[in-house]
Write an enzyme that holds these catalytic residues in place. Structure first.
Site, mmCIF file in Angstrom:
data_model
loop_
_atom_site.group_PDB
_atom_site.id
_atom_site.type_symbol
_atom_site.label_atom_id
_atom_site.label_comp_id
_atom_site.label_asym_id
_atom_site.label_seq_id
_atom_site.Cartn_x
_atom_site.Cartn_y
_atom_site.Cartn_z
ATOM 1 N N GLY A 118 0.675 -1.218 -0.092
ATOM 2 C CA GLY A 118 -0.032 0.247 -0.038
ATOM 3 C C GLY A 118 0.803 1.261 -0.011
ATOM 4 O O GLY A 118 0.178 2.207 -0.275
ATOM 5 N N CYS A 177 -27.822 -9.694 -16.568
ATOM 6 C CA CYS A 177 -26.968 -9.249 -18.160
ATOM 7 C C CYS A 177 -27.859 -9.876 -19.295
ATOM 8 O O CYS A 177 -28.478 -10.902 -19.213
ATOM 9 C CB CYS A 177 -25.627 -9.983 -18.131
ATOM 10 S SG CYS A 177 -24.953 -9.936 -19.896
ATOM 11 N N CYS A 222 -25.771 -12.604 -21.105
ATOM 12 C CA CYS A 222 -25.710 -14.086 -20.691
ATOM 13 C C CYS A 222 -26.408 -14.540 -19.307
ATOM 14 O O CYS A 222 -26.468 -15.614 -18.660
ATOM 15 C CB CYS A 222 -24.115 -14.266 -20.250
ATOM 16 S SG CYS A 222 -23.839 -13.143 -18.857
ATOM 17 N N CYS A 226 -22.742 -7.515 -19.086
ATOM 18 C CA CYS A 226 -21.536 -7.632 -18.411
ATOM 19 C C CYS A 226 -20.570 -6.607 -18.841
ATOM 20 O O CYS A 226 -20.237 -6.404 -20.117
ATOM 21 C CB CYS A 226 -20.949 -9.025 -18.506
ATOM 22 S SG CYS A 226 -22.116 -10.249 -17.626
ATOM 23 N N CYS A 263 -18.838 -12.598 -19.723
ATOM 24 C CA CYS A 263 -20.086 -12.803 -20.544
ATOM 25 C C CYS A 263 -19.827 -14.103 -21.713
ATOM 26 O O CYS A 263 -20.539 -14.854 -21.831
ATOM 27 C CB CYS A 263 -20.231 -11.431 -21.132
ATOM 28 S SG CYS A 263 -21.949 -11.387 -21.519
#
Lengths: 279, 297
Positions: free
Chosen positions: B41, B250, B253, B275, B281
């Site tokens: 970080g 979606c 899909c 998606c 997808c």
């Protein structure tokens, strides 16, 4: 490398005025303070004690070193020489500049407060009043929105602000309200020592009177020790028990406010007192 | 001059070093990456080079990828989850031309994934590296304008300021309004900007088995989240962190668990949700095709 540590312990709930043990000694002791900017002397050999619950006014003309002194004792500017000692709640007397930077900053935003002359410097102007007051709590790890908010509302009420304005930006506030907001923001961690740099200048007289009244009430009820830098002798007379007069970076007179104002000893103080306009 | 590996010369553009950057620059960047991995970080500064694409297009990510890519890596590049958008296509072609490595659109087949603004829906696994393109690495940048001060705040772990921002969001909107670039705490120590990924993806960073590297080219910073590192999104106890949810599935899909893009399909305001992760997808569509065919027989 300074490594001394200081830990914040939240003050007990409830009782506003803390029992102050006089035998514990002064809450702040400055000794032999000196600061130069190059060859120019800003302050030289300044020493004083501040007792718990006491308000000390620092007066003097422009350029006499008042603000430098305030910065030195509030850990914002390291002096070239001298010591600043602070009496902590639990860990006895600590040398401010002997603390690690982390501890010093923690101390400055919990057990101390600093009220700027221009509230825009002491406030976050881009966030709401509530966030301003809650900032210190959040930096101490408070992670409950509801609690932060209720504390902020409480403190707004204590500085005589309408709690319904909690979500308004300080930009929408008048000068007097901003100054009160700044005070609330500082007091939320229940500090024992507050530094103020000309807190009432720039306000009109009626607002000034109200703010002074508020400050007097707060310092009295919370048992706050205060160092107030001012050029207004009326402010000093109203708020301060003791007074420190500076000239050319040196303390020329230090004593009870009434005594200094009514019977000034040093020629400069005499000049200062006689310069006040009487309406 | 470095000795060139003759075997890859045929698919590569002549006249460039492998992966465009010179070897010394790569070493410098790798050193920065090592330091970043050692301090999760923490933003490590590095000597960012000019790249043949403009700032804001992924100059940081592309430099990291160029420094760590090897001959046997399989590269995937996505932009907002899609493999076929301008940014992704150009960066993929850049590496094809300068390294000749294999590329793929399959998340599971890739060893190195450079991404802009998304984490793939298919969970990453050990050994994979995810490289983020970061515009503004400093999470406190909008709150504290002085960079010297933000470094002190990081050094002393004084992060109250970030909660002031969240408080302000709740006070104004009733909830934390940030939906992307949602600040996270890495390993309980450093506050980090996850780059502008949607907050939907934030939980995927937590304890991820893959190595996550972040590069900011203009700001000259590299930071990292090593595998299996705690990554917590900031929140209040009474306003916990939440990810976005959609009422729709979606439309291609049928997925209900992925990040959906809203696409306007005509001038009358008709819209569909698809998606954002094109690979996810298409895999789901291929799977459902297989199962329906199986049922037919």
């Amino acid at each position: 490398m300074n490594t001394a540590q200081w830990r914040y312990v939240p003050p007990p709930e409830g009782n506003d005025v803390e029992s102050i043990a006089a035998e514990a000694g002064p809450i702040l002791r400055a000794s032999g303070l000196a600061k130069r900017y190059g060859a120019r002397v800003a302050i030289e050999d300044v020493a004083f004690d501040l007792w718990p619950g006491e308000v000390l006014a620092v007066v003097g003309e422009s350029g006499s070193g008042k603000t430098t002194l305030l910065n030195c004792i509030s850990a914002r500017l390291k002096p070239d020489a001298g010591q600043v000692e602070f009496l902590t709640r639990h860990e006895g007397v600590v040398d401010i500049y002997g603390l690690s930077e982390a501890s010093r900053r923690l101390l400055a935003r919990t057990d101390w407060g600093y009220v700027h002359q221009n509230p825009a410097e002491g406030l976050r102007m881009d966030v709401s009043a509530g966030a301003n007051v809650g900032e210190r709590l959040m930096s101490l790890g408070e992670r409950h929105y509801g609690r932060i908010r209720s504390q902020a509302a409480q403190w707004l009420a204590r500085v005589e602000m309408d709690a319904s304005r909690i979500d308004e930006s300080p930009v929408a506030f008048s000068g007097g309200m901003r100054q009160r907001l700044q005070i609330a923001r500082n007091l939320v961690t229940r500090p024992r020592l507050v530094f103020m740099d000309e807190p009432t200048s720039g306000l009109d007289v009626s607002v000034q009177a109200r703010l002074l009244d508020l400050l007097r009430t707060l310092t009295h009820h919370l048992g706050l020790a205060c160092v107030i830098v001012t050029h207004d002798l009326a402010v000093a007379r109203l708020l301060a028990q003791r007074m420190l007069v500076m000239k050319d970076g040196r303390v020329v007179e230090l004593g009870l406010t009434d005594q200094v104002l009514d019977d000034p000893q040093h020629p400069y103080t005499q000049l200062l007192v006689s310069s006040v306009l009487q309406p | 001059m470095n000795a060139l590996d003759e075997s890859v010369l045929d698919t590569r553009e002549a006249g460039y070093n492998f992966a465009y950057l010179d070897e010394r620059t790569k070493r410098m960047i790798r050193r920065a990456i090592l330091k970043a991995v050692a301090i999760p970080g923490y933003q490590v500064s590095f000597g960012s080079r000019e790249m043949p694409l403009p700032y804001g297009w992924g100059t940081g990510g592309i430099q990291i990828t160029a420094s760590i890519i090897g001959h046997d890596d399989v590269l995937k590049v996505i932009d907002q989850g899609a493999d076929d958008t301008v940014n992704a296509v150009n960066i993929r072609r850049f590496f094809q031309r300068t390294t000749g490595v294999a590329t793929t659109e399959r998340t599971s087949a890739a060893t190195l994934i450079q991404t802009r603004h998304r984490i793939p829906e298919i969970p990453l696994c050990e050994g994979q590296i995810l490289v983020y393109q970061v515009p503004i690495p400093e999470p406190l940048a909008k709150l504290e304008p002085r960079e010297a001060e933000t470094r002190v705040l990081h050094g002393l772990a004084e992060y109250g300021l970030m909660h002031v921002k969240l408080y302000e969001d709740i006070a104004r909107h009733g909830h934390v309004a940030a939906t992307y670039d949602y600040p996270v705490m890495v390993d309980g120590r450093f506050l980090m900007s996850p780059s502008p990924i949607p907050k939907f993806d934030n939980p995927k960073m937590h304890m991820n088995p893959a190595l996550q590297l972040f590069g900011a080219g203009r700001e000259k910073r590299i930071y990292a989240v090593p595998p299996y590192t705690r990554v917590e999104s900031l929140a209040f106890e009474d306003h916990p962190f939440e990810i976005q949810r959609w009422r729709e599935a979606c439309s291609m899909c049928g997925a209900r668990d992925s990040f959906l893009d809203e696409v306007i399909t005509d001038d009358n305001g008709a819209r569909m949700f698809v998606c954002s992760d094109t690979d996810y997808c298409s895999l789901r569509r291929a799977d459902s095709l297989d199962t329906t065919q199986g049922e037919d027989q």
